[in-house]
Design a protein around this motif. Structure first.
Motif, PDB file in Angstrom:
ATOM      1  N   THR A   1      42.262  24.203  28.275  1.00 52.89           N
ATOM      2  CA  THR A   1      43.351  23.444  27.646  1.00 52.89           C
ATOM      3  C   THR A   1      44.574  24.354  27.556  1.00 52.89           C
ATOM      4  N   THR A   2      44.630  25.217  26.550  1.00 53.31           N
ATOM      5  CA  THR A   2      45.754  26.152  26.421  1.00 53.31           C
ATOM      6  C   THR A   2      45.566  27.395  27.281  1.00 53.31           C
ATOM      7  N   GLY A   3      44.338  27.674  27.685  1.00 51.17           N
ATOM      8  CA  GLY A   3      44.049  28.891  28.434  1.00 51.17           C
ATOM      9  C   GLY A   3      43.835  30.110  27.555  1.00 51.17           C
ATOM     10  N   ALA A   4      43.837  29.916  26.236  1.00 48.65           N
ATOM     11  CA  ALA A   4      43.741  31.048  25.305  1.00 48.65           C
ATOM     12  C   ALA A   4      42.424  31.804  25.441  1.00 48.65           C
ATOM     13  N   THR A   5      41.320  31.079  25.504  1.00 49.25           N
ATOM     14  CA  THR A   5      40.016  31.739  25.616  1.00 49.25           C
ATOM     15  C   THR A   5      39.909  32.504  26.926  1.00 49.25           C
ATOM     16  N   LEU A   6      40.343  31.884  28.011  1.00 46.03           N
ATOM     17  CA  LEU A   6      40.278  32.550  29.312  1.00 46.03           C
ATOM     18  C   LEU A   6      41.204  33.765  29.347  1.00 46.03           C
ATOM     19  N   GLU A   7      42.336  33.661  28.687  1.00 49.89           N
ATOM     20  CA  GLU A   7      43.236  34.816  28.606  1.00 49.89           C
ATOM     21  C   GLU A   7      42.554  35.977  27.902  1.00 49.89           C
ATOM     22  N   ALA A   8      41.936  35.705  26.758  1.00 51.21           N
ATOM     23  CA  ALA A   8      41.275  36.755  25.989  1.00 51.21           C
ATOM     24  C   ALA A   8      40.137  37.391  26.782  1.00 51.21           C
ATOM     25  N   CYS A   9      39.325  36.563  27.441  1.00 53.48           N
ATOM     26  CA  CYS A   9      38.220  37.083  28.260  1.00 53.48           C
ATOM     27  C   CYS A   9      38.755  37.905  29.431  1.00 53.48           C
ATOM     28  N   SER A  10      39.789  37.388  30.062  1.00 52.10           N
ATOM     29  CA  SER A  10      40.354  38.058  31.230  1.00 52.10           C
ATOM     30  C   SER A  10      40.918  39.419  30.871  1.00 52.10           C
ATOM     31  N   LEU A  11      41.603  39.515  29.737  1.00 52.91           N
ATOM     32  CA  LEU A  11      42.164  40.786  29.315  1.00 52.91           C
ATOM     33  C   LEU A  11      41.072  41.819  29.042  1.00 52.91           C
ATOM     34  N   ALA A  12      39.966  41.360  28.454  1.00 57.45           N
ATOM     35  CA  ALA A  12      38.838  42.266  28.206  1.00 57.45           C
ATOM     36  C   ALA A  12      38.244  42.758  29.518  1.00 57.45           C
ATOM     37  N   LEU A  13      38.122  41.874  30.498  1.00 63.86           N
ATOM     38  CA  LEU A  13      37.570  42.247  31.800  1.00 63.86           C
ATOM     39  C   LEU A  13      38.512  43.188  32.547  1.00 63.86           C
ATOM     40  N   LYS A  14      39.803  42.911  32.471  1.00 66.57           N
ATOM     41  CA  LYS A  14      40.784  43.791  33.116  1.00 66.57           C
ATOM     42  C   LYS A  14      40.752  45.182  32.494  1.00 66.57           C
ATOM     43  N   GLU A  15      40.630  45.226  31.164  1.00 67.37           N
ATOM     44  CA  GLU A  15      40.552  46.502  30.457  1.00 67.37           C
ATOM     45  C   GLU A  15      39.325  47.288  30.884  1.00 67.37           C
ATOM     46  N   ALA A  16      38.254  46.574  31.267  1.00 67.38           N
ATOM     47  CA  ALA A  16      37.007  47.219  31.689  1.00 67.38           C
ATOM     48  C   ALA A  16      37.035  47.655  33.151  1.00 67.38           C
ATOM     49  N   GLY A  17      38.145  47.383  33.842  1.00 69.41           N
ATOM     50  CA  GLY A  17      38.276  47.860  35.215  1.00 69.41           C
ATOM     51  C   GLY A  17      38.160  46.815  36.299  1.00 69.41           C
ATOM     52  N   VAL A  18      38.122  45.521  35.916  1.00 67.49           N
ATOM     53  CA  VAL A  18      38.078  44.453  36.915  1.00 67.49           C
ATOM     54  C   VAL A  18      39.455  44.320  37.555  1.00 67.49           C
ATOM     55  N   THR A  19      39.512  44.412  38.865  1.00 71.17           N
ATOM     56  CA  THR A  19      40.791  44.313  39.563  1.00 71.17           C
ATOM     57  C   THR A  19      40.990  42.961  40.225  1.00 71.17           C
ATOM     58  N   LYS A  20      39.913  42.301  40.587  1.00 73.29           N
ATOM     59  CA  LYS A  20      39.985  40.986  41.214  1.00 73.29           C
ATOM     60  C   LYS A  20      39.243  39.981  40.337  1.00 73.29           C
ATOM     61  N   LEU A  21      39.996  39.162  39.632  1.00 82.29           N
ATOM     62  CA  LEU A  21      39.387  38.199  38.725  1.00 82.29           C
ATOM     63  C   LEU A  21      39.618  36.772  39.242  1.00 82.29           C
ATOM     64  N   ASN A  22      38.530  36.036  39.353  1.00 79.99           N
ATOM     65  CA  ASN A  22      38.570  34.634  39.766  1.00 79.99           C
ATOM     66  C   ASN A  22      38.004  33.794  38.623  1.00 79.99           C
ATOM     67  N   ILE A  23      38.426  32.546  38.547  1.00 82.15           N
ATOM     68  CA  ILE A  23      37.993  31.664  37.446  1.00 82.15           C
ATOM     69  C   ILE A  23      37.569  30.316  38.014  1.00 82.15           C
ATOM     70  N   ALA A  24      36.468  29.790  37.510  1.00 80.44           N
ATOM     71  CA  ALA A  24      36.005  28.446  37.877  1.00 80.44           C
ATOM     72  C   ALA A  24      35.665  27.688  36.603  1.00 80.44           C
ATOM     73  N   THR A  25      36.115  26.445  36.513  1.00 83.28           N
ATOM     74  CA  THR A  25      35.843  25.631  35.325  1.00 83.28           C
ATOM     75  C   THR A  25      35.354  24.248  35.738  1.00 83.28           C
ATOM     76  N   ILE A  26      34.661  23.611  34.787  1.00 87.58           N
ATOM     77  CA  ILE A  26      34.246  22.232  35.033  1.00 87.58           C
ATOM     78  C   ILE A  26      35.462  21.319  35.036  1.00 87.58           C
ATOM     79  N   ALA A  27      36.367  21.536  34.090  1.00 87.81           N
ATOM     80  CA  ALA A  27      37.543  20.655  33.985  1.00 87.81           C
ATOM     81  C   ALA A  27      38.752  21.430  33.484  1.00 87.81           C
ATOM     82  N   ILE A  28      39.918  20.846  33.698  1.00 86.68           N
ATOM     83  CA  ILE A  28      41.174  21.422  33.229  1.00 86.68           C
ATOM     84  C   ILE A  28      42.053  20.279  32.735  1.00 86.68           C
ATOM     85  N   SER A  29      42.760  20.506  31.632  1.00 93.49           N
ATOM     86  CA  SER A  29      43.606  19.462  31.052  1.00 93.49           C
ATOM     87  C   SER A  29      44.706  19.055  32.029  1.00 93.49           C
ATOM     88  N   LYS A  30      44.971  17.773  32.043  1.00 91.86           N
ATOM     89  CA  LYS A  30      45.966  17.248  32.974  1.00 91.86           C
ATOM     90  C   LYS A  30      47.357  17.379  32.391  1.00 91.86           C
TER      91      LYS A  30
END
Length: 233
Positions: A204-233
């Motif tokens: 919806t807002t992307g807030a949860t994915l942002e928080a998760c992504s920042l944690a993963l980037k901090e851990a050294g992830v350089t290539k991050l991809n995302i897949a979801t069941i649905a996204i708000s229109k």
């Protein structure tokens, strides 16, 4: 037990406890699986599953750099996908999670994602929410995608620190360190420099994915991809 007796018992069980459509609660016909034919034809499929114009890039623009993104459906309040997500989250429909993962996994496989993804990681639930719900609604989704892409699935790396909702992150001016500290990575060596696919049910807002992504980037992830069941229109 012979086959005919087994079939009779199954028919009787289905009569007493009929299987219902995850979208409309109609009784499923014998050859229908999880979603009735009518609802399956009405599902609002996301038109561009994995191109660079995915709406997630726009939602997270300026906050997190995502390599590639994919979604199955568009979500609208009081729409058919809201019913499906509710069934997935609150009715314990684990089979639906696997089914949707296989669906998107086949699409991503055809697009060549099996050459890009090494580890599939689900957005985690807080332990308290996990105990209440009994399972993570994106577990089957992530496992099915990982299987299709010949990737590993790991739900023990990304952890949630707080059980509070992501409402506090709806203000996009929230300080980065506050957002980032909502999640953390346990075992950074397992994700450093790896091609990661983060999976969730709904954006919806992307807030949860942002928080998760920042944690993963901090851990050294350089290539991050995302897949979801649905996204708000």
């Amino acid at each position: 037990m012979n086959l005919s007796l087994y079939n009779m018992l199954q028919d009787f069980k289905n009569f007493l406890f009929p299987k219902l459509c995850a979208c409309c609660d109609a009784v499923l016909l014998k050859d229908e699986q999880l979603i009735c034919t009518f609802c399956r034809n009405e599902l609002p499929l996301y038109p561009n599953f994995f191109d660079g114009d995915h709406d997630l890039h726009k939602i997270l623009y300026g906050r997190v750099l995502v390599d590639q993104a994919a979604s199955l459906f568009y979500f609208e309040k009081k729409g058919i996908i809201q019913n499906l997500i509710h069934d997935l989250k609150y009715k314990g429909n684990e089979d639906l999670s696997f089914h949707l993962g296989e669906w998107l996994g086949n699409i991503l496989q055809e697009a060549g994602w099996q050459h890009k993804i090494e580890v599939v990681i689900p957005v985690p639930l807080h332990p308290q929410r996990m105990r209440e719900r009994g399972y993570n609604q994106v577990e089957g989704f992530g496992k099915a995608i990982a299987d299709k892409l010949s990737a590993s699935y790991n739900d023990g790396l990304l952890k949630r620190k707080s059980n509070s909702t992501t409402q506090v992150f709806k203000n996009r001016l929230a300080r980065t360190e506050v957002v980032q500290n909502h999640f953390y990575v346990e075992g950074r060596s397992d994700v450093k420099d790896k091609q990661i696919l983060l999976v969730d049910d709904l954006v919806t807002t992307g807030a949860t994915l942002e928080a998760c992504s920042l944690a993963l980037k901090e851990a050294g992830v350089t290539k991050l991809n995302i897949a979801t069941i649905a996204i708000s229109k």
